[in-house]
Design an enzyme around this catalytic site. Sequence first.
Site, PDB file in Angstrom:
ATOM      1  N   TYR A 163       1.016  -1.078  -0.043  1.00 36.23           N
ATOM      2  CA  TYR A 163      -0.114   0.075   0.024  1.00 36.23           C
ATOM      3  C   TYR A 163       0.940   1.345   0.021  1.00 36.23           C
ATOM      4  O   TYR A 163       1.929   1.363   0.850  1.00 36.23           O
ATOM      5  CB  TYR A 163      -0.971  -0.146   1.407  1.00 36.23           C
ATOM      6  CG  TYR A 163      -1.781   1.163   1.405  1.00 36.23           C
ATOM      7  CD1 TYR A 163      -2.786   1.315   0.618  1.00 36.23           C
ATOM      8  CD2 TYR A 163      -1.612   2.205   2.532  1.00 36.23           C
ATOM      9  CE1 TYR A 163      -3.696   2.569   0.634  1.00 36.23           C
ATOM     10  CE2 TYR A 163      -2.359   3.426   2.540  1.00 36.23           C
ATOM     11  CZ  TYR A 163      -3.599   3.337   1.643  1.00 36.23           C
ATOM     12  OH  TYR A 163      -4.491   4.492   1.739  1.00 36.23           O
ATOM     13  N   LYS A 187       3.999   8.710   8.831  1.00 36.26           N
ATOM     14  CA  LYS A 187       3.791   8.059  10.210  1.00 36.26           C
ATOM     15  C   LYS A 187       4.869   8.624  11.399  1.00 36.26           C
ATOM     16  O   LYS A 187       4.811   9.828  11.664  1.00 36.26           O
ATOM     17  CB  LYS A 187       3.774   6.678  10.095  1.00 36.26           C
ATOM     18  CG  LYS A 187       2.714   6.320   9.142  1.00 36.26           C
ATOM     19  CD  LYS A 187       2.349   4.862   9.022  1.00 36.26           C
ATOM     20  CE  LYS A 187       0.886   4.785   8.383  1.00 36.26           C
ATOM     21  NZ  LYS A 187       0.962   3.984   7.152  1.00 36.26           N
ATOM     22  N   ASP A 202       9.529   2.824  -0.009  1.00 37.92           N
ATOM     23  CA  ASP A 202       8.384   3.545   0.571  1.00 37.92           C
ATOM     24  C   ASP A 202       8.495   3.332   2.096  1.00 37.92           C
ATOM     25  O   ASP A 202       8.097   2.035   2.512  1.00 37.92           O
ATOM     26  CB  ASP A 202       6.947   3.230   0.099  1.00 37.92           C
ATOM     27  CG  ASP A 202       5.638   3.820   0.878  1.00 37.92           C
ATOM     28  OD1 ASP A 202       6.172   4.574   1.868  1.00 37.92           O
ATOM     29  OD2 ASP A 202       4.655   3.583   0.716  1.00 37.92           O
TER      30      ASP A 202
HETATM   31  C1  LIG Z   1       0.280   4.527   5.854  1.00 35.44           C
HETATM   32  C2  LIG Z   1       1.188   4.203   4.586  1.00 35.44           C
HETATM   33  C3  LIG Z   1       1.048   5.204   3.718  1.00 35.44           C
HETATM   34  C4  LIG Z   1      -0.139   6.324   3.578  1.00 35.44           C
HETATM   35  O1  LIG Z   1       0.209   7.250   4.454  1.00 35.44           O
HETATM   36  P1  LIG Z   1      -0.993   8.017   5.016  1.00 35.44           P
HETATM   37  O2  LIG Z   1      -0.459   9.319   5.862  1.00 35.44           O
HETATM   38  O3  LIG Z   1      -2.058   7.358   5.427  1.00 35.44           O
HETATM   39  O4  LIG Z   1      -1.519   8.882   3.521  1.00 35.44           O
HETATM   40  C5  LIG Z   1       1.672   5.053   2.358  1.00 35.44           C
HETATM   41  N1  LIG Z   1       2.760   4.316   2.470  1.00 35.44           N
HETATM   42  C6  LIG Z   1       2.941   3.100   3.408  1.00 35.44           C
HETATM   43  C7  LIG Z   1       3.794   2.091   3.227  1.00 35.44           C
HETATM   44  C8  LIG Z   1       1.995   3.173   4.361  1.00 35.44           C
HETATM   45  O5  LIG Z   1       2.253   2.205   5.513  1.00 35.44           O
END
Ligand SMILES: *Cc1c(COP(=O)(O)O)cnc(C)c1O
Length: 432
Positions: free
Chosen positions: A146, A269, A241
């Site tokens: 994701y 995060k 990511d």
């Molecule tokens: C949570 C997450 C996102 C999205 O971040 P948001 O702040 O919810 O938009 C993107 N990549 C990874 C790996 C994530 O865990």
Amino acid sequence: MARKTEQSRKLQKRAEQLIPGGVNSPVRAFRSVGCDPLYIVRGQGSHIWDADGNEYVDYIGSWGPLILGHAAPTVIEAVIAAARKGTSFGASTPAEADLAELVISAFPHMQKVRFVSSGTEATMSAIRLARAYTKRKYIVKFEGCYHGHADALLVKAGSGVATLGIPGSAGVPEEFTQFTLALPFNDVGALEQAFEKFKHQIACVIVEPVVGNMGCVPPARGYLEALRAITQRDRALLIFDEVMTGFRLAFGGAQELYGIKPDLTTMGKIIGGGLPVGAYGGPSEIMDLIAPLGPVYQAGTLSGNPLAMAAGYATLSYLRDHKDVYAILDRLAGVAVAGVAAAAHDAGVPVCHNRVGSMFTWFFAAGPVTDWTSAAKCDTEAFGRFFRAMLENGIYLPPSQFEAAFLGAAHTEKDVQQTIAAAKQAFAMAAA
Ligand SMILES: *Cc1c(COP(=O)(O)O)cnc(C)c1O
């Protein structure tokens, strides 16, 4: 002994009249675990309290950001001090370069960083940048990873999408995802084939170096090295990511742990310490293509917000000054994961587990879980029963089989022993 739920139910009923599903992010609705969502009114350290006064040991930590626990004094004081001076100016403040310097110090490949307000914005912008830099169209992502909810990335996207059992999203025209190639994770052959078929057309490969969004799935030995080598050979960019793994698996994220240098890194995060911050960074040669220096447009009214910068700085500087925290988290998470796994084994419940540092998942499957195909074999009904039993026993886990759980610096040995005892009861109930 049933947990009181009346107040949470009342609040959910009201919210459902006003907000779709009563929630502002789908997984919060608890749809896949067959119970009503909780309304949280307070958090302190590793514990949270709901509107009915129930107390829980929290393994979500706001889905990753709260590595220092709820209401960590260092973070709260920094945010209050910043708020007293004004909450937003839409102009530069000194706090932005302070946090930038700290972030860049964590990642050897990075010379510049740009702050945004969410992980979604970070990955969306990094991909725009990669396409501009390489002048290519295609992007590669992996099934079950994701990267936020930008149109082009909502393809086999794990996490909440997987929890709801939908392949992508309505409202995303096929034409918007026609340049997105979704490949199986941990499969070097599939990547080689894609690069053969789309030679010199792939702008970037974006990957969660340790996947958290199909549950926790680590890279196979040599897999990240292969991603690095294949992208380099074809002059495509490699984007790690690290929205979830950055500052979580090590101060320098998964790339420090596995010793790989990507071209771009996306963050979110933990970088905001519980306030909305995302970021993307890399070498100046690439980053200087961003406006106002270059032609890649990306902007944000609240980007680099002073409260968010203060929370991020307080969190990251604590982690920088207490690097032993990672070894402590690794040990305690190991105890928790092994203890619950042993309880499942003793009760004859087929559960396997993946863990990297303080990020982990108990999968209700014989396993091993190495990619989306094997994750999808989990018994999500059995996970739902386990989730509900744990909740009754005061343990708050992610309400989906396909979300990683987290342990933070505020968790104690006592929390972990309570968790293992709760799991023993939960599995005994399942066996009865
Ligand atoms: C949570 C997450 C996102 C999205 O971040 P948001 O702040 O919810 O938009 C993107 N990549 C990874 C790996 C994530 O865990």
